[in-house]
Design an enzyme around this catalytic site. Structure first.
Site, short mmCIF file in Angstrom:
data_model
loop_
_atom_site.label_atom_id
_atom_site.label_comp_id
_atom_site.label_asym_id
_atom_site.label_seq_id
_atom_site.Cartn_x
_atom_site.Cartn_y
_atom_site.Cartn_z
N ASP A 48 34.00 22.49 39.00
CA ASP A 48 34.94 23.29 38.23
C ASP A 48 34.56 23.32 36.74
OD1 ASP A 48 37.35 24.80 38.63
OD2 ASP A 48 38.30 23.35 37.26
N HIS A 85 34.03 40.50 47.29
CA HIS A 85 33.62 39.19 47.82
C HIS A 85 33.54 39.19 49.35
CE1 HIS A 85 33.18 36.36 44.55
NE2 HIS A 85 34.40 36.58 44.05
N GLU A 89 29.45 35.16 42.31
CA GLU A 89 30.25 35.88 41.31
C GLU A 89 29.51 37.01 40.59
OE1 GLU A 89 33.36 35.70 41.32
OE2 GLU A 89 33.70 33.82 42.38
N TYR A 116 29.50 35.03 36.14
CA TYR A 116 30.08 36.37 36.34
C TYR A 116 29.34 37.43 35.55
CZ TYR A 116 34.25 34.09 38.30
OH TYR A 116 35.11 33.36 39.07
N HIS A 130 37.41 43.38 42.85
CA HIS A 130 36.57 42.18 42.75
C HIS A 130 36.72 41.31 44.01
CE1 HIS A 130 34.61 38.74 40.62
NE2 HIS A 130 35.41 38.04 41.42
N GLU A 131 37.96 40.99 44.34
CA GLU A 131 38.17 40.11 45.51
C GLU A 131 37.72 40.79 46.79
OE1 GLU A 131 38.54 37.28 44.49
OE2 GLU A 131 39.43 37.67 42.52
N GLU A 186 39.41 35.15 46.97
CA GLU A 186 38.91 36.04 48.03
C GLU A 186 39.05 35.45 49.43
OE1 GLU A 186 37.20 34.43 45.67
OE2 GLU A 186 35.19 33.85 46.31
#
Ligand code: BES
Ligand code: ZN
Length: 606
Positions: free
Chosen positions: A379, A303, A322, A387, A299-300, A275
């Site tokens: 990460d 954001h 998310e 999510y 979705h992006e 995003e």
């Protein structure tokens, strides 16, 4: 371009939440503006030049600390006078990198770091012409989230620290450059590009892409960048983007970033989408030809509110980015394509979540919404939970308080925290004050603390029903009990129904069964990457060698981690599969970005 941000970048003091993934001393001296001037060297895979950091010295500190990773620092100077500054580089942490501590004077306004990046800079992927769609020009893109920005810019790299930026980027003639900023729409012959981002953003949203791509507008504030061989396919695929943006604004308030574009990157891009403000970076694997995978763009786009406008304070609050975005994405899709479509997407997400929770273990702390990533690579802890469990919590709020009330609450949330950050705890307080109010019985039922600080999926999770998925289940049942695949009623199936169909098939299939399915439905030949991926999982789990050529091609062409990781994970379960995995990886690894490489290295070296 002249420097318009000279001396006075003083702002009201913001409370800086300690971030375990940054060395920055932001409570003392904090960046307010960044000016980059970088040369892009494809031959040596290096960015070189300078970064000027305009900062506010809150406590008259004698030092400012920046995050760096594998940067070669040549020198640091102070202010326009260019006085040389003393600096030290701290101990090198495997994922945090090194603190760059610079001595400053009480009246220092800015400093300039002269530096170059390592050819292995983690955020950067340098592609040869063969690795692009057009095969003629090299390509470079960045992926800064979560803590990789520091591998290409010396900066205070924490989601809780925001700054404006400007940049000059020099690229080989004939190439174009775009950033998470106001972008050119045409190439210039000299390869000199200037950028400004006047809205403040955190470092993980710094982004750059360089290559031989062109721009096509969709309407006056949206458009697409792609290589010329891909541009018309992309423009067709994203035709509904202007409507998505309108829908998003109708839900949660005005779009704050003026322009919204998408750039289609080469297939090695490690994510589905990223995003980056004003320009989403996207994988070409969503170009299915029938617009069936564009929820990723919704979705992006979402954001632009949840994440970019109101940002998780630290990566432990990742679900604030998310979870809200998945919920918002679903609302955009519902308003364009109806509730049936959105419900199918939600159900697919819930299935993924259940699998993830089963894999991690129902008691695992990584299934909490609030994460504990201190001392770890962020990460490692970022998975479906943020999510999908996040989405389900917001959906539960919707079902409990009503959509109208929730929407007002969220609209105010985005307005009140615009260009700021939010912790999970701030959100809980806000929720109790502004949404629950005197409705304490409702919160007793929801028990938000249980959702956020406890593992697994709470028993009050919303149940979603989909008539179309019930029909899919019935067809799979029929097939299980002997009906021929060719006699199943699948004529009007959309992508989501095919994904459900594949998801419902038994884990273990005979080669005869796989063959029948493939001959009837041609899964192994599909141009839809999601369906092909789901099929290839079946192929690997049942060692159906007939489709191994397709499997190998898929893994070599595509570097999207969401696809590549499960396939390698499934392959290494048998000794023969592991041998095949290693054979493929020899060829595919050079096509993968650092984040995908690291993940697959981990799987193959276990
Ligand atoms: N911001 C994420 C990608 C990301 C997350 C990068 C964490 C680095 C660390 C992006 O918005 C995202 O979630 N992308 C998903 C697609 C989405 C439809 C679920 C992806 O790439 O698969
Ligand atoms: Zn996202």
């Amino acid at each position: 371009m002249k420097d318009t941000h000279k001396d006075e970048i003083i702002e009201s003091n913001q409370i800086y939440i300690h971030d375990p993934h940054s060395y920055a001393n932001a409570a003392d001296a904090v960046i307010r503006h960044l000016a980059l001037d970088l040369n892009v060297h494809f031959d040596t895979k290096i960015l070189s030049g300078k970064a000027s950091i305009y900062f506010e010295n809150i406590t008259s500190a004698k030092k400012i600390i920046l995050d760096t990773r594998d940067l070669r620092i040549e020198r640091v100077t102070l202010d326009s006078a260019g006085t040389k500054a003393d600096f030290t580089l701290g101990k090198n942490d495997p994922f945090l990198g090194q603190a760059l501590t610079i001595d400053i004077e009480p009246d220092t306004k800015f400093l300039t770091v002269y530096y170059s990046t390592s050819p292995d800079a983690q955020a950067l992927q340098w592609l040869s012409p063969e690795q692009t769609a057009g095969k003629k020009s090299p390509f470079l893109f960045t992926q800064s989230q979560a803590i990789l920005a520091r591998s290409w810019v010396p900066v205070q790299d924490s989601p809780g620290i925001r700054f404006t930026y400007e940049a000059r980027i020099h690229v080989p003639p004939g190439l174009m450059a775009v950033m998470s900023a106001k972008n050119p729409q045409e190439k210039n012959q000299e390869g000199n590009y200037s950028f400004r981002m006047d809205q403040k953003i955190p470092a993980y949203l710094l982004a750059l892409a360089v290559g031989d791509f062109t721009f096509m507008p969709l309407d006056k504030r949206t458009g697409v960048y792609a290589e010329s061989v891909t541009i018309s396919k992309a423009v067709n695929e994203f035709a509904d983007l202007p409507k998505m943006l309108d829908a998003a604004e109708n839900l949660y308030g005005p779009y704050a970033w003026e322009q919204y574009d998408v750039i289609v990157l080469p297939p090695s891009f490690p994510f589905g989408g990223m995003e980056n403000p004003r320009i989403t970076f996207a994988t070409p694997t969503i170009l299915a030809g029938d617009r069936s995978l564009t929820a990723l763009i919704a979705h992006e786009l979402a954001h632009s509110w949840s994440g970019n406008l109101v940002t998780n304070a630290t990566w432990n609050d990742f679900w604030m980015n998310e979870g809200f975005t998945v919920y918002f994405e679903s609302r955009i899709m519902e308003s364009l394509y109806g509730k049936d479509f959105a419900d199918m997407q939600t159900l697919l997400g819930v299935e993924d979540l259940k699998e993830t929770i089963a894999e991690l273990g129902e008691k695992s702390e990584d299934t909490h919404l609030k994460l504990k990533l201190d001392g770890r690579d962020p990460d490692d802890g970022m998975n479906d939970v943020a999510y999908e469990k996040g989405r389900l919590l917001i959906l539960l709020l919707e079902q409990t308080f009503g959509r109208e009330k929730l929407d007002i609450f969220l609209r105010n949330h985005f307005k009140n925290h615009a260009f700021g950050t939010i912790t999970t705890e701030q959100f809980i307080d806000e929720y109790k004050r502004d949404l629950v109010g005197t409705d304490t019985a409702k919160e007793k039922f929801i028990n938000i603390e249980q959702w956020i600080y406890a593992p697994g999926l709470p028993s009050n999770a919303p149940q979603i029903k989909s008539v179309r998925f019930e029909n899919v289940a019935a067809q799979v049942e029929k097939w299980n009990s002997g009906t021929k695949a060719s006699r199943l009623q699948t004529k009007d199936y959309t992508t989501n129904e095919w994904l459900r169909f594949l998801g419902l098939l038994p884990q273990k299939l005979t080669h005869q069964q796989i063959k029948e399915l493939d001959e009837t439905f041609h899964f192994s030949q599909t141009g839809n990457s999601e369906i092909l991926f789901a099929w290839l999982e079946k192929v690997v789990n049942n060692e159906y060698k007939e489709n191994y050529p397709q499997l190998k091609k898929f893994l070599i062409d595509i570097g999207r981690r969401k696809f590549v990781k499960p396939l390698f994970t499934a392959l290494v379960k048998t000794p023969e599969g592991k041998r095949f995995a290693k054979e493929i990886y020899k060829e595919s690894r050079p096509n993968y970005h650092y984040v995908t490489q690291t993940t697959i290295d981990g799987i193959l070296n276990k």
